[in-house]
Design a protein around this motif. Sequence first.
Motif, PDB file in Angstrom:
ATOM      1  N   SER A  54       0.816  -1.217   0.000  1.00  0.00           N
ATOM      2  CA  SER A  54       0.000   0.000   0.000  1.00  0.00           C
ATOM      3  C   SER A  54       0.853   1.271   0.000  1.00  0.00           C
ATOM      4  O   SER A  54       0.338   2.359  -0.217  1.00  0.00           O
ATOM      5  CB  SER A  54      -0.908   0.014   1.239  1.00  0.00           C
ATOM      6  N   GLU A  67      -0.275  -2.822   7.460  1.00  0.00           N
ATOM      7  CA  GLU A  67       0.264  -1.596   6.891  1.00  0.00           C
ATOM      8  C   GLU A  67      -0.599  -0.471   7.433  1.00  0.00           C
ATOM      9  O   GLU A  67      -1.828  -0.522   7.317  1.00  0.00           O
ATOM     10  CB  GLU A  67       0.224  -1.668   5.368  1.00  0.00           C
ATOM     11  N   ASP A  69      -1.231   3.765   7.966  1.00  0.00           N
ATOM     12  CA  ASP A  69      -0.966   5.152   7.593  1.00  0.00           C
ATOM     13  C   ASP A  69      -0.759   5.927   8.893  1.00  0.00           C
ATOM     14  O   ASP A  69      -1.701   6.105   9.666  1.00  0.00           O
ATOM     15  CB  ASP A  69      -2.158   5.712   6.813  1.00  0.00           C
ATOM     16  N   GLU A  76      -4.438   0.060   6.702  1.00  0.00           N
ATOM     17  CA  GLU A  76      -4.675  -0.024   5.258  1.00  0.00           C
ATOM     18  C   GLU A  76      -4.703  -1.460   4.749  1.00  0.00           C
ATOM     19  O   GLU A  76      -5.365  -1.751   3.769  1.00  0.00           O
ATOM     20  CB  GLU A  76      -3.607   0.771   4.504  1.00  0.00           C
ATOM     21  N   ALA A  77      -3.966  -2.345   5.380  1.00  0.00           N
ATOM     22  CA  ALA A  77      -3.924  -3.760   4.989  1.00  0.00           C
ATOM     23  C   ALA A  77      -3.582  -4.558   6.238  1.00  0.00           C
ATOM     24  O   ALA A  77      -2.820  -4.097   7.084  1.00  0.00           O
ATOM     25  CB  ALA A  77      -2.881  -3.985   3.910  1.00  0.00           C
TER      26      ALA A  77
END
Length: 100
Positions: A54, A67, A69, A76-77
Amino acid sequence: MTASAEPGRADVPARYTIVLHPGPPAEPGSEAERDRETVLRTARVEATGALGVSGYPRYAGEGVQAEIDPETRTVEAVTVDGAELPFGWTAGLAEDARPD
C-alpha cells in the motif's frame, strides 16, 4: 520513540496496538454499534522498517501483519495468522494507541 520505515522518515511510530472487531461500522447508538464494540483480538505490532504494498509502513507482531498510515492512523492492509481477516471483521487501532 519512532522507527524509520523508509530513509529519512523518523516520524513513523515504532508500535501500535491493533484491535479486531466483528462486522462493519454501524450507525451511532444502534445495537449493531454496541455489538461492534466487542473486541475479538488485539495485537501489539512493531515497525518492520519496510513499506508494504500500500506504500505505508509495515508492522508485525503476535501473528498480525499490517500496513498503517501514520498520519490518519488507518489500518490499510492486515493479515491475521497468515490469512485475510474473516468476512465482516474490521481492524483499527486502540484508542489509547499513541505513537511510541
